[in-house]
Design a protein around this motif. Structure first.
Motif, PDB file in Angstrom:
ATOM      1  N   GLU A 147       8.335  -5.447  -5.665  1.00 57.71           N
ATOM      2  CA  GLU A 147       6.881  -5.258  -5.699  1.00 57.71           C
ATOM      3  C   GLU A 147       6.646  -3.992  -6.211  1.00 57.71           C
ATOM      4  O   GLU A 147       5.426  -3.854  -6.898  1.00 57.71           O
ATOM      5  N   LEU A 148       7.276  -2.921  -6.192  1.00 59.74           N
ATOM      6  CA  LEU A 148       6.733  -1.435  -6.498  1.00 59.74           C
ATOM      7  C   LEU A 148       7.140  -1.275  -7.875  1.00 59.74           C
ATOM      8  O   LEU A 148       6.216  -0.709  -8.483  1.00 59.74           O
ATOM      9  N   LEU A 149       8.022  -1.825  -8.313  1.00 58.39           N
ATOM     10  CA  LEU A 149       8.436  -1.748  -9.773  1.00 58.39           C
ATOM     11  C   LEU A 149       7.369  -2.626 -10.651  1.00 58.39           C
ATOM     12  O   LEU A 149       6.926  -2.409 -11.731  1.00 58.39           O
ATOM     13  N   GLY A 150       7.180  -3.741 -10.093  1.00 59.39           N
ATOM     14  CA  GLY A 150       6.579  -4.800 -10.731  1.00 59.39           C
ATOM     15  C   GLY A 150       4.831  -4.730 -10.685  1.00 59.39           C
ATOM     16  O   GLY A 150       4.384  -4.843 -11.619  1.00 59.39           O
ATOM     17  N   ARG A 151       4.503  -4.341  -9.534  1.00 59.92           N
ATOM     18  CA  ARG A 151       2.938  -4.408  -9.199  1.00 59.92           C
ATOM     19  C   ARG A 151       2.458  -2.997  -8.839  1.00 59.92           C
ATOM     20  O   ARG A 151       1.267  -2.652  -8.966  1.00 59.92           O
ATOM     21  N   GLY A 152       3.416  -2.273  -8.572  1.00 61.34           N
ATOM     22  CA  GLY A 152       3.076  -0.614  -8.206  1.00 61.34           C
ATOM     23  C   GLY A 152       2.494  -0.815  -6.750  1.00 61.34           C
ATOM     24  O   GLY A 152       1.423   0.017  -6.314  1.00 61.34           O
ATOM     25  N   THR A 153       2.715  -1.663  -5.895  1.00 57.83           N
ATOM     26  CA  THR A 153       2.355  -1.781  -4.525  1.00 57.83           C
ATOM     27  C   THR A 153       3.211  -1.878  -3.444  1.00 57.83           C
ATOM     28  O   THR A 153       4.300  -2.382  -3.876  1.00 57.83           O
ATOM     29  N   LEU A 154       3.002  -1.902  -2.224  1.00 57.20           N
ATOM     30  CA  LEU A 154       3.736  -2.182  -1.269  1.00 57.20           C
ATOM     31  C   LEU A 154       2.818  -3.209  -0.208  1.00 57.20           C
ATOM     32  O   LEU A 154       1.621  -2.672   0.019  1.00 57.20           O
ATOM     33  N   LEU A 155       3.571  -3.886   0.528  1.00 52.81           N
ATOM     34  CA  LEU A 155       2.730  -4.781   1.632  1.00 52.81           C
ATOM     35  C   LEU A 155       1.809  -5.646   1.140  1.00 52.81           C
ATOM     36  O   LEU A 155       0.986  -6.008   1.717  1.00 52.81           O
ATOM     37  N   SER A 156       1.752  -5.709  -0.152  1.00 54.09           N
ATOM     38  CA  SER A 156       0.723  -6.914  -0.626  1.00 54.09           C
ATOM     39  C   SER A 156       0.805  -8.205  -0.161  1.00 54.09           C
ATOM     40  O   SER A 156       2.069  -8.657  -0.109  1.00 54.09           O
ATOM     41  N   GLY A 157      -0.057  -8.860   0.217  1.00 54.23           N
ATOM     42  CA  GLY A 157       0.062 -10.212   0.736  1.00 54.23           C
ATOM     43  C   GLY A 157       0.166 -10.141   2.515  1.00 54.23           C
ATOM     44  O   GLY A 157       0.246 -11.071   3.114  1.00 54.23           O
ATOM     45  N   LEU A 158      -0.159  -8.990   2.971  1.00 52.89           N
ATOM     46  CA  LEU A 158      -0.238  -8.831   4.387  1.00 52.89           C
ATOM     47  C   LEU A 158      -1.189  -9.628   5.175  1.00 52.89           C
ATOM     48  O   LEU A 158      -1.153  -9.935   6.219  1.00 52.89           O
ATOM     49  N   ASP A 159      -2.528  -9.800   4.420  1.00 55.88           N
ATOM     50  CA  ASP A 159      -3.456 -10.359   4.950  1.00 55.88           C
ATOM     51  C   ASP A 159      -3.087 -12.009   5.238  1.00 55.88           C
ATOM     52  O   ASP A 159      -3.616 -12.691   5.946  1.00 55.88           O
ATOM     53  N   LEU A 160      -2.046 -12.415   4.651  1.00 56.73           N
ATOM     54  CA  LEU A 160      -1.491 -13.872   4.871  1.00 56.73           C
ATOM     55  C   LEU A 160      -0.908 -14.014   6.261  1.00 56.73           C
ATOM     56  O   LEU A 160      -0.916 -14.974   6.760  1.00 56.73           O
ATOM     57  N   VAL A 161      -0.639 -12.749   6.860  1.00 58.44           N
ATOM     58  CA  VAL A 161       0.071 -12.682   8.398  1.00 58.44           C
ATOM     59  C   VAL A 161      -0.937 -12.445   9.178  1.00 58.44           C
ATOM     60  O   VAL A 161      -1.047 -12.862  10.449  1.00 58.44           O
ATOM     61  N   PHE A 162      -1.793 -11.209   8.840  1.00 60.37           N
ATOM     62  CA  PHE A 162      -2.442 -10.748  10.016  1.00 60.37           C
ATOM     63  C   PHE A 162      -3.989 -10.831   9.645  1.00 60.37           C
ATOM     64  O   PHE A 162      -4.852 -10.338  10.446  1.00 60.37           O
ATOM     65  N   GLY A 163      -4.199 -11.737   8.581  1.00 62.00           N
ATOM     66  CA  GLY A 163      -5.906 -12.040   8.572  1.00 62.00           C
ATOM     67  C   GLY A 163      -6.357 -11.007   7.624  1.00 62.00           C
ATOM     68  O   GLY A 163      -5.917 -10.099   7.091  1.00 62.00           O
ATOM     69  N   PRO A 164      -7.644 -11.326   6.984  1.00 63.39           N
ATOM     70  CA  PRO A 164      -8.431 -10.539   6.125  1.00 63.39           C
ATOM     71  C   PRO A 164      -8.395  -8.943   6.353  1.00 63.39           C
ATOM     72  O   PRO A 164      -8.516  -8.250   5.213  1.00 63.39           O
ATOM     73  N   GLN A 165      -8.440  -8.554   7.532  1.00 62.57           N
ATOM     74  CA  GLN A 165      -8.744  -7.244   7.714  1.00 62.57           C
ATOM     75  C   GLN A 165      -7.369  -6.267   7.330  1.00 62.57           C
ATOM     76  O   GLN A 165      -7.546  -5.193   7.012  1.00 62.57           O
ATOM     77  N   ALA A 166      -6.166  -7.022   7.233  1.00 66.97           N
ATOM     78  CA  ALA A 166      -4.908  -6.576   6.745  1.00 66.97           C
ATOM     79  C   ALA A 166      -4.821  -6.043   5.065  1.00 66.97           C
ATOM     80  O   ALA A 166      -3.905  -5.545   4.665  1.00 66.97           O
ATOM     81  N   ALA A 167      -5.823  -6.819   4.472  1.00 68.36           N
ATOM     82  CA  ALA A 167      -5.837  -6.658   3.088  1.00 68.36           C
ATOM     83  C   ALA A 167      -5.886  -5.039   2.736  1.00 68.36           C
ATOM     84  O   ALA A 167      -5.465  -4.712   1.618  1.00 68.36           O
TER      85      ALA A 167
END
Length: 219
Positions: A147-167
């Protein structure tokens, strides 16, 4: 119990030592959230199935042992599948077929056959769960790397687990338009896993060298 945990998580890690469960390891590890979620689901199934197998091991004839074990595993996977569909449907949709495929994961049946069928319930449950945690660590690290090398992010998709506020919890370490596609494709999964295996082998070699130096050192 400590020896079981060390063996499961490090010495006999399913992902970087035994090289089991490669289908989900390579396919789902495009992000930390995907990898850790599937890893925890696998750990839950492995722990519960090992406990169930240990509980009935004296009642199951050897001739039908494997079909009984697979039936137990399939029932537990079905429960996990239904729970994820009900409570984290977005994540469930992303993981897709890899949730029911836990039934055929070599790790789950291997621990039932190699350990749970020969040991008491408590130790078997702990062994199964920690073996799943070992796989979860590999999935999480590989997911973070890709994820870090491919998109430059970490924890993307966290809203799928904890809801929209986790975006808003997603960590961005590169511009929004950054993408290194090979890291997100199957070749990136193989290269990332190879890096993790090499890293573990290097750490083990250093540990052996330190042990040897201590033994050779004069008293």
């Amino acid at each position: 119990m400590r020896d079981i945990a060390l063996n499961s998580v490090w010495k006999q890690n399913a992902g970087v030592v035994q090289i089991l469960g490669m289908c989900p390891v390579l396919a789902v590890s495009t992000s930390v959230v995907n990898g850790v979620s599937l890893g925890l689901a696998t750990a839950l199934v492995t722990g519960l199935s090992s406990a169930a197998v240990a509980a009935v091991r004296h009642l199951v004839p050897n001739e039908i042992r494997n079909p009984i074990f697979i039936t137990i595993i399939a029932a537990l996977v079905t429960m996990v599948d239904l729970l994820m569909n009900a409570y984290v449907h977005g994540l469930y949709a992303v993981l897709g077929i890899f949730i029911p495929l836990i039934t055929t994961n070599c790790i789950v049946l291997a621990r039932a056959e190699a350990f749970a069928s020969k040991n008491p319930l408590r130790q078997s449950a702990w062994d199964g769960f920690m073996m799943g945690i070992g796989l979860t660590l590999v999935l999480g690290l590989l997911g973070a790397l890709r994820e870090l090398l491919g998109r430059g992010t970490l924890l993307s998709g966290l809203d799928l687990v904890f809801g929209p506020q986790a975006a808003g919890w997603v960590i961005h370490v590169a511009p929004a338009d950054y993408q290194f596609l090979i890291a997100l494709l199957p070749p990136g999964a193989f290269l990332g896993l190879a890096a993790l295996i090499a890293g573990k082998n290097w750490l083990d070699a250093r540990a052996r060298a330190r042990t040897a130096n201590r033994q050779l050192a004069p008293a």
